[in-house]
Design a protein around this motif. Structure first.
Motif, PDB file in Angstrom:
ATOM      1  N   CYS A 131       0.840  -1.189   0.000  1.00 29.24           N
ATOM      2  CA  CYS A 131       0.000   0.000   0.000  1.00 29.24           C
ATOM      3  C   CYS A 131       0.879   1.244   0.000  1.00 29.24           C
ATOM      4  CB  CYS A 131      -0.925  -0.007   1.221  1.00 29.24           C
ATOM      5  SG  CYS A 131      -0.100   0.502   2.756  1.00 29.24           S
ATOM      6  N   ASP A 132       0.259   2.402  -0.211  1.00 30.65           N
ATOM      7  CA  ASP A 132       1.026   3.650  -0.245  1.00 30.65           C
ATOM      8  C   ASP A 132       0.715   4.520   0.967  1.00 30.65           C
ATOM      9  OD1 ASP A 132      -1.555   4.338  -0.818  1.00 30.65           O
ATOM     10  OD2 ASP A 132      -1.101   5.480  -2.642  1.00 30.65           O
ATOM     11  N   ASN A 133       0.179   3.915   2.016  1.00 31.96           N
ATOM     12  CA  ASN A 133      -0.212   4.664   3.206  1.00 31.96           C
ATOM     13  C   ASN A 133       0.975   4.822   4.148  1.00 31.96           C
ATOM     14  OD1 ASN A 133      -1.435   5.869   5.352  1.00 31.96           O
ATOM     15  ND2 ASN A 133      -2.979   4.279   5.685  1.00 31.96           N
ATOM     16  N   GLU A 134       1.599   5.988   4.112  1.00 33.97           N
ATOM     17  CA  GLU A 134       2.749   6.255   4.969  1.00 33.97           C
ATOM     18  C   GLU A 134       2.333   6.560   6.411  1.00 33.97           C
ATOM     19  OE1 GLU A 134       5.844   5.900   4.221  1.00 33.97           O
ATOM     20  OE2 GLU A 134       5.723   5.618   2.055  1.00 33.97           O
ATOM     21  N   GLU A 135       1.012   6.650   6.645  1.00 36.87           N
ATOM     22  CA  GLU A 135       0.522   6.937   7.991  1.00 36.87           C
ATOM     23  C   GLU A 135       0.294   5.672   8.813  1.00 36.87           C
ATOM     24  OE1 GLU A 135      -2.924   9.510   8.150  1.00 36.87           O
ATOM     25  OE2 GLU A 135      -2.402  10.455   6.253  1.00 36.87           O
ATOM     26  N   ILE A 136       0.635   4.508   8.267  1.00 39.16           N
ATOM     27  CA  ILE A 136       0.204   3.248   8.861  1.00 39.16           C
ATOM     28  C   ILE A 136       0.638   3.103  10.322  1.00 39.16           C
ATOM     29  CG2 ILE A 136       2.203   1.927   8.050  1.00 39.16           C
ATOM     30  CD1 ILE A 136      -1.470   0.722   8.200  1.00 39.16           C
ATOM     31  N   TYR A 137       1.848   3.546  10.673  1.00 38.26           N
ATOM     32  CA  TYR A 137       2.294   3.444  12.061  1.00 38.26           C
ATOM     33  C   TYR A 137       1.402   4.284  12.977  1.00 38.26           C
ATOM     34  CZ  TYR A 137       6.726   1.285  10.581  1.00 38.26           C
ATOM     35  OH  TYR A 137       7.677   0.441  10.067  1.00 38.26           O
ATOM     36  N   ASN A 203     -15.747  -4.793   9.716  1.00 41.51           N
ATOM     37  CA  ASN A 203     -14.290  -4.879   9.586  1.00 41.51           C
ATOM     38  C   ASN A 203     -13.819  -3.891   8.534  1.00 41.51           C
ATOM     39  OD1 ASN A 203     -14.371  -7.276  11.284  1.00 41.51           O
ATOM     40  ND2 ASN A 203     -15.155  -8.332   9.477  1.00 41.51           N
ATOM     41  N   LEU A 204     -12.865  -3.024   8.915  1.00 37.27           N
ATOM     42  CA  LEU A 204     -12.330  -2.033   7.992  1.00 37.27           C
ATOM     43  C   LEU A 204     -10.813  -2.157   7.922  1.00 37.27           C
ATOM     44  CD1 LEU A 204     -14.429   1.073   9.115  1.00 37.27           C
ATOM     45  CD2 LEU A 204     -14.801  -0.346   7.093  1.00 37.27           C
ATOM     46  N   ARG A 205     -10.276  -2.009   6.717  1.00 36.65           N
ATOM     47  CA  ARG A 205      -8.835  -2.182   6.504  1.00 36.65           C
ATOM     48  C   ARG A 205      -8.052  -0.948   6.923  1.00 36.65           C
ATOM     49  NH1 ARG A 205      -7.997  -4.823   0.605  1.00 36.65           N
ATOM     50  NH2 ARG A 205      -6.087  -3.578   0.841  1.00 36.65           N
ATOM     51  N   LEU A 206      -6.958  -1.180   7.669  1.00 31.09           N
ATOM     52  CA  LEU A 206      -6.144  -0.071   8.166  1.00 31.09           C
ATOM     53  C   LEU A 206      -5.413   0.667   7.056  1.00 31.09           C
ATOM     54  CD1 LEU A 206      -6.736  -1.504  10.903  1.00 31.09           C
ATOM     55  CD2 LEU A 206      -4.417  -0.913  11.574  1.00 31.09           C
ATOM     56  N   ASP A 207      -5.011  -0.047   5.996  1.00 30.25           N
ATOM     57  CA  ASP A 207      -4.254   0.611   4.932  1.00 30.25           C
ATOM     58  C   ASP A 207      -5.098   1.620   4.165  1.00 30.25           C
ATOM     59  OD1 ASP A 207      -5.400  -2.047   4.094  1.00 30.25           O
ATOM     60  OD2 ASP A 207      -4.860  -1.301   2.111  1.00 30.25           O
ATOM     61  N   ARG A 208      -6.407   1.602   4.355  1.00 36.69           N
ATOM     62  CA  ARG A 208      -7.284   2.552   3.680  1.00 36.69           C
ATOM     63  C   ARG A 208      -7.648   3.742   4.572  1.00 36.69           C
ATOM     64  NH1 ARG A 208     -11.385  -1.875   0.844  1.00 36.69           N
ATOM     65  NH2 ARG A 208      -9.890  -2.661  -0.686  1.00 36.69           N
ATOM     66  N   MET A 209      -7.140   3.743   5.791  1.00 38.50           N
ATOM     67  CA  MET A 209      -7.492   4.799   6.742  1.00 38.50           C
ATOM     68  C   MET A 209      -6.498   5.949   6.691  1.00 38.50           C
ATOM     69  SD  MET A 209      -8.576   2.563  10.082  1.00 38.50           S
ATOM     70  CE  MET A 209      -9.784   1.226   9.956  1.00 38.50           C
ATOM     71  N   ARG A 210      -7.015   7.150   6.855  1.00 41.21           N
ATOM     72  CA  ARG A 210      -6.202   8.357   6.908  1.00 41.21           C
ATOM     73  C   ARG A 210      -6.730   9.254   8.028  1.00 41.21           C
ATOM     74  NH1 ARG A 210      -4.635   5.418   3.387  1.00 41.21           N
ATOM     75  NH2 ARG A 210      -3.585   5.936   1.419  1.00 41.21           N
ATOM     76  N   LYS A 211      -5.843  10.065   8.605  1.00 34.53           N
ATOM     77  CA  LYS A 211      -6.214  11.099   9.568  1.00 34.53           C
ATOM     78  C   LYS A 211      -7.067  10.543  10.705  1.00 34.53           C
ATOM     79  CE  LYS A 211      -5.941  14.724   6.053  1.00 34.53           C
ATOM     80  NZ  LYS A 211      -6.647  15.813   5.337  1.00 34.53           N
ATOM     81  N   VAL A 212      -6.545   9.532  11.379  1.00 38.51           N
ATOM     82  CA  VAL A 212      -7.267   8.946  12.516  1.00 38.51           C
ATOM     83  C   VAL A 212      -7.261   9.918  13.695  1.00 38.51           C
ATOM     84  CG1 VAL A 212      -7.371   7.029  14.144  1.00 38.51           C
ATOM     85  CG2 VAL A 212      -6.657   6.619  11.779  1.00 38.51           C
ATOM     86  N   GLU A 213      -8.424  10.124  14.284  1.00 33.86           N
ATOM     87  CA  GLU A 213      -8.559  11.044  15.423  1.00 33.86           C
ATOM     88  C   GLU A 213      -9.318  10.338  16.545  1.00 33.86           C
ATOM     89  OE1 GLU A 213     -10.833  15.245  16.506  1.00 33.86           O
ATOM     90  OE2 GLU A 213     -10.616  14.615  14.411  1.00 33.86           O
TER      91      GLU A 213
END
Length: 329
Positions: A131-137, A203-213
């Motif tokens: 994936c291209d999600n650099e926010e994963i950590y 169930n939702l995939r983490l690699d598709r998530m952005r800007k978690v608050e």
């Protein structure tokens, strides 16, 4: 630099970085490495430092072949274990390529440099599968904190669009959910959660998530949205999910070809009851979430598996088979 105070630590550092059973460091090697740090010493002091390190719990052995010297044996991880961890990281699609390389470099530090070179030569990272999600950590960290604090979270959920002109674009939807668990399943990382609009789990995939608050709002009690009373039983929940589709759990009775006994036991455990029907078939009953994922799983086996109960699931499988047959007519 007060060499007498740091020399022992440098020796431990060199043994950790460079030595292994096949590549011991001799007293001469250690003296040369220390000289680069501006520390001069005699061979006797090297032996004394090795003895001291052994006394405080570092297992340093002496080798005579193929080369005489010292090597560190009590590493936290064995070479095979590090290889297993590196393989897991490189195959995990939810970790972006840059994050993958960073993690692999850190894992290599768990073994000697010579062993690390052997590992690196065997590692292949397929960037196309990443994936291209650099926010994963940050996503993982934030969701973990939210689960521990029983707080709701808000995030953007990104999905790829299908465009007739083949333009690459995405849609983003905002979710506000109560998080309960993180699950790595089928090469993806999922959040098990509840959308307040419904009284069930999703169930939702983490690699598709952005800007978690993390929100200043208490999560719903899991007993309100599932069969679990106090907290989610991850092992039980995962065993009932197929392709991570949510659905209502039910007892499913199956008639299976004898060839599928290993497949069934691999999926549901060796303790699952297998009842012989004739020389070619057996029956079994599983507790699973009835969903499109379960239908898709059964379709993998074609005519070698048949749903006996419930009838609603049998009808769904039949309908799916008819739809597939229709597009080839």
């Amino acid at each position: 630099m007060a060499s007498s105070k740091v020399k022992t630590l440098f020796i431990l550092k060199y043994l950790s970085e460079y030595s292994d059973e096949n590549n011991p460091l001799s007293a001469t090697d250690l003296i040369a490495l220390l000289a680069k740090e501006g520390i001069s010493c005699e061979r006797k002091s090297i032996y004394a430092d090795i003895k001291t390190l052994n006394q405080v719990g570092f297992d340093i052995l002496t080798s005579s072949a193929p080369k005489r010297g010292f090597f560190l044996t009590n590493r936290t991880f064995e070479l095979a274990q590090v290889r297993l961890l590196i393989d897991a990281v490189t195959s995990a699609g939810f970790i972006a390529p840059n994050k993958t390389r960073d993690l692999v470099n850190k894992l290599e530090g768990l073994v000697s440099r010579n062993e690390a070179k052997e590992l690196v030569s065997q590692v292949y990272v397929d960037s196309n599968a990443k994936c291209d999600n650099e926010e994963i950590y940050y996503v993982i960290d934030a969701l973990h904190d939210a689960i521990l604090s029983h707080s709701k979270v808000k995030f953007l959920y990104k999905r790829r669009n299908i465009d007739k002109e083949n333009r690459k674009s995405y849609t983003e939807k905002t979710f506000r959910v109560s998080p309960y668990a993180l699950i790595w399943k089928d090469d993806h990382y999922y959040l098990v959660c509840n959308n307040a609009k419904y009284d069930n789990l999703m169930n939702l995939r983490l690699d598709r998530m952005r800007k978690v608050e993390i929100l200043n709002e208490a999560a719903r009690d899991i007993s309100e949205v599932s069969e679990y009373r106090y907290e989610i039983d991850v092992a039980d929940y995962t065993s009932k999910m197929f392709n991570m589709f949510s659905g209502s759990p039910d007892n499913v009775k199956l008639l299976c070809n004898l060839e599928l006994r290993e497949e069934i036991m691999d999926r549901f455990g060796a303790k699952i009851p297998l009842v012989a029907v004739d020389g070619d078939h057996f029956e079994t009953t599983i507790n699973a979430a009835v969903s499109d994922g379960l239908v898709s799983w059964m379709m993998n086996f074609g005519n070698k598996i048949k749903v006996l109960e419930p009838q609603s699931l049998a009808d769904s499988v039949k309908k799916r088979a008819e739809e597939i047959a229709a597009i080839y007519q």
